[in-house]
Structure formats: C-alpha cells, structure tokens
Design a protein around this motif. Structure first.
Motif, PDB file in Angstrom:
ATOM      1  N   VAL A 102      61.567 -53.347 -14.280  1.00 23.18           N
ATOM      2  CA  VAL A 102      61.723 -51.972 -14.160  1.00 23.18           C
ATOM      3  C   VAL A 102      63.225 -51.853 -14.458  1.00 23.18           C
ATOM      4  CG1 VAL A 102      60.056 -51.407 -12.511  1.00 23.18           C
ATOM      5  CG2 VAL A 102      62.336 -51.813 -11.655  1.00 23.18           C
ATOM      6  N   ARG A 103      63.702 -50.500 -15.103  1.00 20.72           N
ATOM      7  CA  ARG A 103      65.065 -50.283 -15.133  1.00 20.72           C
ATOM      8  C   ARG A 103      65.548 -49.535 -14.050  1.00 20.72           C
ATOM      9  NH1 ARG A 103      65.963 -46.406 -20.190  1.00 20.72           N
ATOM     10  NH2 ARG A 103      67.955 -47.319 -20.202  1.00 20.72           N
ATOM     11  N   GLN A 104      66.804 -49.818 -13.555  1.00 17.18           N
ATOM     12  CA  GLN A 104      67.465 -49.109 -12.657  1.00 17.18           C
ATOM     13  C   GLN A 104      68.646 -48.471 -13.074  1.00 17.18           C
ATOM     14  OE1 GLN A 104      69.351 -51.547  -9.631  1.00 17.18           O
ATOM     15  NE2 GLN A 104      69.634 -50.205  -8.057  1.00 17.18           N
ATOM     16  N   ALA A 105      68.726 -47.290 -12.634  1.00 18.99           N
ATOM     17  CA  ALA A 105      70.295 -46.456 -13.221  1.00 18.99           C
ATOM     18  C   ALA A 105      70.722 -45.648 -12.057  1.00 18.99           C
ATOM     19  CB  ALA A 105      69.692 -45.351 -14.240  1.00 18.99           C
ATOM     20  N   SER A 106      71.998 -45.471 -11.883  1.00 27.31           N
ATOM     21  CA  SER A 106      72.656 -44.765 -10.787  1.00 27.31           C
ATOM     22  C   SER A 106      72.530 -43.504 -10.720  1.00 27.31           C
ATOM     23  CB  SER A 106      74.075 -45.029 -10.845  1.00 27.31           C
ATOM     24  OG  SER A 106      74.537 -44.757 -12.275  1.00 27.31           O
ATOM     25  N   SER A 107      71.957 -42.806 -12.003  1.00 32.57           N
ATOM     26  CA  SER A 107      71.567 -41.321 -11.917  1.00 32.57           C
ATOM     27  C   SER A 107      70.564 -41.287 -13.120  1.00 32.57           C
ATOM     28  CB  SER A 107      72.725 -40.547 -12.453  1.00 32.57           C
ATOM     29  OG  SER A 107      73.323 -41.066 -13.847  1.00 32.57           O
ATOM     30  N   GLN A 108      70.022 -39.965 -13.153  1.00 31.19           N
ATOM     31  CA  GLN A 108      68.777 -39.704 -14.198  1.00 31.19           C
ATOM     32  C   GLN A 108      69.454 -39.472 -15.675  1.00 31.19           C
ATOM     33  OE1 GLN A 108      65.247 -39.773 -13.876  1.00 31.19           O
ATOM     34  NE2 GLN A 108      65.394 -39.712 -15.998  1.00 31.19           N
ATOM     35  N   SER A 109      70.856 -38.841 -15.555  1.00 27.99           N
ATOM     36  CA  SER A 109      71.334 -38.801 -16.935  1.00 27.99           C
ATOM     37  C   SER A 109      71.736 -40.070 -17.592  1.00 27.99           C
ATOM     38  CB  SER A 109      72.724 -37.904 -16.726  1.00 27.99           C
ATOM     39  OG  SER A 109      73.526 -38.510 -15.992  1.00 27.99           O
ATOM     40  N   GLN A 110      71.973 -40.776 -16.821  1.00 29.35           N
ATOM     41  CA  GLN A 110      72.295 -42.405 -17.307  1.00 29.35           C
ATOM     42  C   GLN A 110      71.134 -43.250 -17.953  1.00 29.35           C
ATOM     43  OE1 GLN A 110      74.725 -44.114 -14.268  1.00 29.35           O
ATOM     44  NE2 GLN A 110      76.721 -44.130 -15.532  1.00 29.35           N
ATOM     45  N   LEU A 111      69.920 -42.803 -17.101  1.00 29.87           N
ATOM     46  CA  LEU A 111      68.608 -43.463 -17.431  1.00 29.87           C
ATOM     47  C   LEU A 111      68.291 -42.930 -18.669  1.00 29.87           C
ATOM     48  CD1 LEU A 111      66.627 -45.371 -16.784  1.00 29.87           C
ATOM     49  CD2 LEU A 111      65.444 -43.507 -15.583  1.00 29.87           C
TER      50      LEU A 111
END
Length: 241
Positions: A102-111
């Motif tokens: 999976v992809r992990q991001a600290s925020s939806q905008s960065q994702l």
C-alpha cells in the motif's frame, strides 16, 4: 498411436518419436514444478489486497499485522511524519502467510500530489497502526525493515534464499524441454513461451508438460506466438490495474 475414422481404410496417426532422455526431463520438470509450488505455499507470502486485510480485520480472523517500511520507522520519525512511501503489510490468514503493498502518506494532499510506479492495492493516510485499528481496535502491529531482496512467482512472493531459487530452476528446465521437444500441441513454441511469462504461468507450465508436450497434430489449429504475446500484455495490464 491413434486412428482417424471416416475413411475406407483408417489412417494411422502416430505420436512424434522423442528420446527417452527428453521424456525423463519432461516428467522431472513437472515433479520439480510440484515441489516448488508446495514450497512456496508453505514458506512464501501469497499476494492479497488491502481490501482482503480490511475484511479479515473486521471479521476478527486477523489480529496481528507486520508493517514493513512505514513512515513511523524512519530515523527521527514522530507523530508528525511527512511524506509518501510504499509500505508492505504482512499477516497470517489461516495456514498461509499473506501480504499486500500500500501507499502511506502523512496527508491526503501529499498522497494525491505524488504518483508512483510501484503497484499497490490501497492507500493509508497517517500512521498505519491507527488506520488498521479502525477495522479492529485490538489489532497488534509490529514493525520490521522492508525486504529489499525478494522474488515473485505467480501469486507468491519470497525472500531470497533456497526456495527463491526453485522457480528459476523450474523455468530453465521448462525452457530446455520446450526447445528440445517436438513441435507442441495446442500452441506453438513461442505461444507457450509467452504464456509462461504471463500471470498464467502456474497454469501454462504444467499444461505444456502434460498436454502440449505430446506433439502437434496435423491439421489442428494452434495458438500462435503473436496472439499469446498480446494475451500476455493484456493480462499484465489487468493485473497492474
């Protein structure tokens, strides 16, 4: 040997003559294929989807997940980690080990802003443990370093080692049998070759050894290399999509 009915004198159609050494190699390769599949089932990680993990957590059938490569694991990381990374999730499902990327991001905008060419089955925003706890509050999460050296064969993924060498050995044996044997049945040599490099590898390898290696039959249509190549591309595209 078989006969073709429907004529005054039945026409005898003989199986192509092959050497004893080639026949032994054919069945030895099939045995090696079976051993490899059993070894992968017992020691490898079967690919699943993030949705599979979510359903298993919600049903209570999975209570422990290993996280490999999470943002929380980076040196100096804290609750305010930033960025986007690829994370491997591994869990026990009954008698087999399953895993997904999976992809992990600290925020939806960065994702949304950072694309990646790495195949994945889902996305997590924020700490992985918090996201998994949404599906099962008592889930136990442990962390491990990502496995940089791994290979895959069909739906299984394995760390480098003795078992990881087995698919390569079977592949070499299979190619030698394909090249040295009679003109194959049901598909041409190149067609069988491309099928073995598609997601159908676990079907194509034994299918050739049991059925295709018996030799082509005159007048019967066969799958050609061009169509098999296009089928391989379509299957790979569907798998990555």
């Amino acid at each position: 040997m078989s006969t073709v009915p429907g004529t005054t004198d039945d026409v005898v159609v003989a199986e192509p003559r092959v050497s004893t050494a080639w026949t032994v190699a054919r069945w030895f390769t099939l045995a090696a294929f079976v051993v490899t599949v059993v070894a992968l089932v017992l020691t490898g990680t079967r690919e699943a989807s993030y949705a599979d993990l979510q359903r298993s957590l919600e049903s209570g059938s999975v209570t422990h997940v290993r996280v490999e490569g999470g943002l929380e694991q980076f040196p100096g990381a804290d609750d305010q980690v930033h960025g986007v990374t690829t994370v491997r999730l591994v869990w026990e499902q009954g008698w087999e080990t399953r895993g997904t990327t999976v992809r992990q991001a600290s925020s939806q905008s960065q994702l949304d802003a950072q694309a990646t060419g790495v195949p994945h089955s889902g996305a997590v925003v924020g700490p992985v443990a918090d996201e998994l706890a949404r599906h099962f509050p008592d889930v136990e999460v442990t962390y491990a370093d990502p496995d940089r050296a791994w290979t895959s064969w069909g739906p299984w993924r394995m760390s480098s080692g003795t078992v990881a060498v087995l698919p390569a050995v079977v592949g070499v044996l299979w190619l030698l049998v394909l090249a040295a044997g009679p003109e194959p049945r049901h598909a041409t040599r190149f067609a069988w070759f491309w099928l073995a490099f598609s997601p159908l590898v676990l079907l194509a390898v034994p299918a050739y050894l049991v059925l295709g290696a018996r030799g082509a039959q005159e007048g019967r249509r066969r799958l050609t290399g061009g169509w098999a190549f296009l089928l391989m591309l379509v299957l790979h595209g569907a798998q990555e999509g």
